[in-house]
Write a protein that holds these residues in place. Sequence first.
Motif, PDB file in Angstrom:
ATOM      1  N   ASP A 122     -38.913 -18.616  -2.456  1.00 32.69           N
ATOM      2  CA  ASP A 122     -40.313 -18.278  -2.197  1.00 32.69           C
ATOM      3  C   ASP A 122     -40.322 -16.947  -1.485  1.00 32.69           C
ATOM      4  O   ASP A 122     -39.389 -16.619  -0.760  1.00 32.69           O
ATOM      5  N   ASP A 124     -42.387 -16.043   0.863  1.00 28.19           N
ATOM      6  CA  ASP A 124     -42.956 -16.084   2.216  1.00 28.19           C
ATOM      7  C   ASP A 124     -41.904 -16.296   3.315  1.00 28.19           C
ATOM      8  O   ASP A 124     -42.251 -16.579   4.452  1.00 28.19           O
ATOM      9  N   GLN A 126     -40.052 -18.710   3.794  1.00 26.74           N
ATOM     10  CA  GLN A 126     -39.891 -20.101   4.227  1.00 26.74           C
ATOM     11  C   GLN A 126     -38.539 -20.630   3.757  1.00 26.74           C
ATOM     12  O   GLN A 126     -38.107 -21.687   4.189  1.00 26.74           O
ATOM     13  N   ARG A 225     -37.135 -25.463   8.039  1.00 26.70           N
ATOM     14  CA  ARG A 225     -38.063 -24.634   7.297  1.00 26.70           C
ATOM     15  C   ARG A 225     -39.030 -23.940   8.244  1.00 26.70           C
ATOM     16  O   ARG A 225     -39.795 -24.585   8.951  1.00 26.70           O
ATOM     17  N   ARG A 228     -44.608 -19.691   7.217  1.00 23.35           N
ATOM     18  CA  ARG A 228     -44.850 -18.579   6.319  1.00 23.35           C
ATOM     19  C   ARG A 228     -44.969 -17.288   7.144  1.00 23.35           C
ATOM     20  O   ARG A 228     -45.652 -17.300   8.174  1.00 23.35           O
TER      21      ARG A 228
HETATM   22 MG    MG Z   1     -44.527 -21.279   1.378  1.00 24.25          MG
END
Ligand code: MG
Length: 345
Positions: A122, A124, A126, A225, A228
């Motif tokens: 991803d 972002d 993350q 995790r 964002r």
């Molecule tokens: Mg995300």
Amino acid sequence: MPEQSLPFAIDKDAALEHQLAAQRARRPVDPLLSLVVPVFNEEETIGPFLSTVVPLLERDGIRFEIVFVNDGSLDDTFACLFHRSRADRRLRIVNLSRNFGKEAALTAGIDHARGDILIPMDIDLQDPPELIGSFIARWREGYDIVYGIRTARHTDTRAKRVSAGWFYRVFNSMSPVRIPPNVGDFRLVDRRAVEVLRQLPERNRFMKGLFAWVGFNSVGVPYERPERVAGTSKFNFWRLWNFAIDGLVSFSTAPLRAWFYVGLVIATVAVLYALFIVTRVLIFGVDTPGYASLLIAVLLMGAIQLLSLGIIGEYLGRLFVEVKARPIYVIEGVYEDAPPKPPVT
Ligand code: MG
Ligand code: UDP
């Protein structure tokens, strides 16, 4: 069979080690890594992503390309990517003709990646890029798939954590292919697994399930995790719900089969009840009350039939999509420093 009766001691670890050693021997010394990054309205996140990931990979001396798939963004994502790809020929852009959804975008990226190893990510941040090093280390040990396991899901809401927990439980109890819980798309995939994945023809791309279907020796690396970096999540409740249904329906026929057993149970109860009523009439004569039980039976049967019809509809709808066999994505163009090649669909 008891292990003692075999002429040799079973040593599972040694067997696995043997398999891994065979793969280790095939590993190129200087592999090309392809990061596949689907983007949809992410103009704010491209900057932070590149300024984190590129120096990190360069520091570790990893040869890489980044395949961005612009999934029909409505903001300046494409212009931003284009500008950067002019300056750095390791960046390539696959531009889709409209928004096809993350799974389709990932498929497009996987089809265009040239690397010996591939990591969907991803944008972002993350999916922490610091993990790439440990992914590659496990791959060098001989594993074909190395997936990231989200340990603490602090950044998710309670509702999302609980519903995700239920999803994995339900999915794994119904589907013959198990998916490891709390594993997203962030994983390293060896070229031979990529080639198998690319042969799967279905239109409904539930990537986590498809990766699990491919099989091969895999191993997990735990990580936390983070939030964002910028922008907002593209997945609301409704989108996640549909995603979960897509996943279930494309990997399990248990919901269809369940109605056979529901029908069987209801039929048995109905026959017993009929016998009971007939016997009662024979012994005690005709008795008119029964409005309530009649109404309940009619409503219940109606509801069950609608429910099962709805479930059949889910499968039929997907069958319809598969039979039409439209392409999974449409490419507007592939932008890279080298002269553009005709798009592959
Ligand atoms: Mg995300
Ligand atoms: N994404 C995409 N197409 C879509 C929705 C999302 O390519 O239709 C991309 C998005 O740009 C991001 C990744 O998929 O790179 C994950 O999206 P997001 O962070 O919104 O999902 P979440 O982390 O909230 O599950």
